[in-house]
Design a protein around this motif. Sequence first.
Motif, PDB file in Angstrom:
ATOM      1  N   GLU A 153      -6.456  10.577   3.936  1.00 41.46           N
ATOM      2  CA  GLU A 153      -7.199  10.189   4.878  1.00 41.46           C
ATOM      3  C   GLU A 153      -8.611   9.876   3.857  1.00 41.46           C
ATOM      4  O   GLU A 153      -9.296   8.760   4.142  1.00 41.46           O
ATOM      5  N   ASP A 154      -8.904  10.855   2.747  1.00 42.59           N
ATOM      6  CA  ASP A 154      -9.976  10.514   1.848  1.00 42.59           C
ATOM      7  C   ASP A 154      -9.853   9.189   1.353  1.00 42.59           C
ATOM      8  O   ASP A 154     -10.878   8.421   1.107  1.00 42.59           O
ATOM      9  N   GLU A 155      -8.648   8.875   0.569  1.00 44.75           N
ATOM     10  CA  GLU A 155      -8.130   7.671  -0.094  1.00 44.75           C
ATOM     11  C   GLU A 155      -8.428   6.571   0.836  1.00 44.75           C
ATOM     12  O   GLU A 155      -9.114   5.409   0.515  1.00 44.75           O
ATOM     13  N   LYS A 213     -10.460   6.457   3.688  1.00 43.67           N
ATOM     14  CA  LYS A 213     -11.929   6.079   3.730  1.00 43.67           C
ATOM     15  C   LYS A 213     -12.674   5.657   2.329  1.00 43.67           C
ATOM     16  O   LYS A 213     -13.574   4.523   2.672  1.00 43.67           O
ATOM     17  N   ARG A 214     -12.386   6.054   1.365  1.00 37.45           N
ATOM     18  CA  ARG A 214     -12.991   5.373   0.189  1.00 37.45           C
ATOM     19  C   ARG A 214     -12.576   3.962  -0.094  1.00 37.45           C
ATOM     20  O   ARG A 214     -13.253   3.076  -0.431  1.00 37.45           O
TER      21      ARG A 214
END
Length: 188
Positions: A153-155, A157-158
Motif C-alpha cells: 500500500e505504501d508503494e 500511495k507513493r
Amino acid sequence: MTDSVDNIKKDADTRMLKSVETLKSDLGKVRAGRAHPGILETIRVDYYGQNSPLSQVANVVASDARTLTVTPWDKSMVGAIEKAIRESDLGLNPAPAGTVIRVPLPALTEERRKELGKHVRSAGETARVAIRNVRRDANQHLKDLLKKKTITEDEDKRAEDAIQKSTDKFIAEVDKLVAAKEHDLMQV
C-alpha cells in the motif's frame, strides 16, 4: 519500488508528454494574425496524380508579417498549388506572381479573434482531459497491482503521488501554452 511501478510511471509521463506535444501542434495551426509557414501545413496538392503535402512540392516562407511566399520546386505546379490553397478551408486568397505565389493574410477581426480564442481554450481542455485520463489509467494499473499483492500500500500511495505530480506539471504546461496563444491572438 518494483519494476512495473516504474514502468507505469514512465508510460504515464510519456503519454502525458504526447498530449502536450499534440496541443502544441494544434495551437501552431491557429492563425494569430502573423504569417507563419505552419498555417499551410495541412494543405495537400495534386502532384502528378499523387496527393502530396504542400511542403513536399514547394518552399513556404513568411516574407513579412502578413504575407506568405510559396515557391514551387516544379514551376508547372503554380496553378495546382494556387488552386489547393484557394480551395482549402483557411479562407486565403493566393496571388500568383510569375513562378511564386504570394498569400496575403487578412487581418483578424475582433469576432474572429474571440472565435479562435474559444478554439484554443477547447483544445487546451481536450489536452487536460487526455492527461487526466492517463492519470486514471495509471492509477487503475496500480490498484490492479495492489489487488494482486505485487506491491504494498505504501508503494501504491507513493506511486499515485508521483503520478499526480506529473499530472499537475503537464496540466500547468497546457495552461501556459493556452495562455500564451490567447495572448498572441488578442494582440493587434
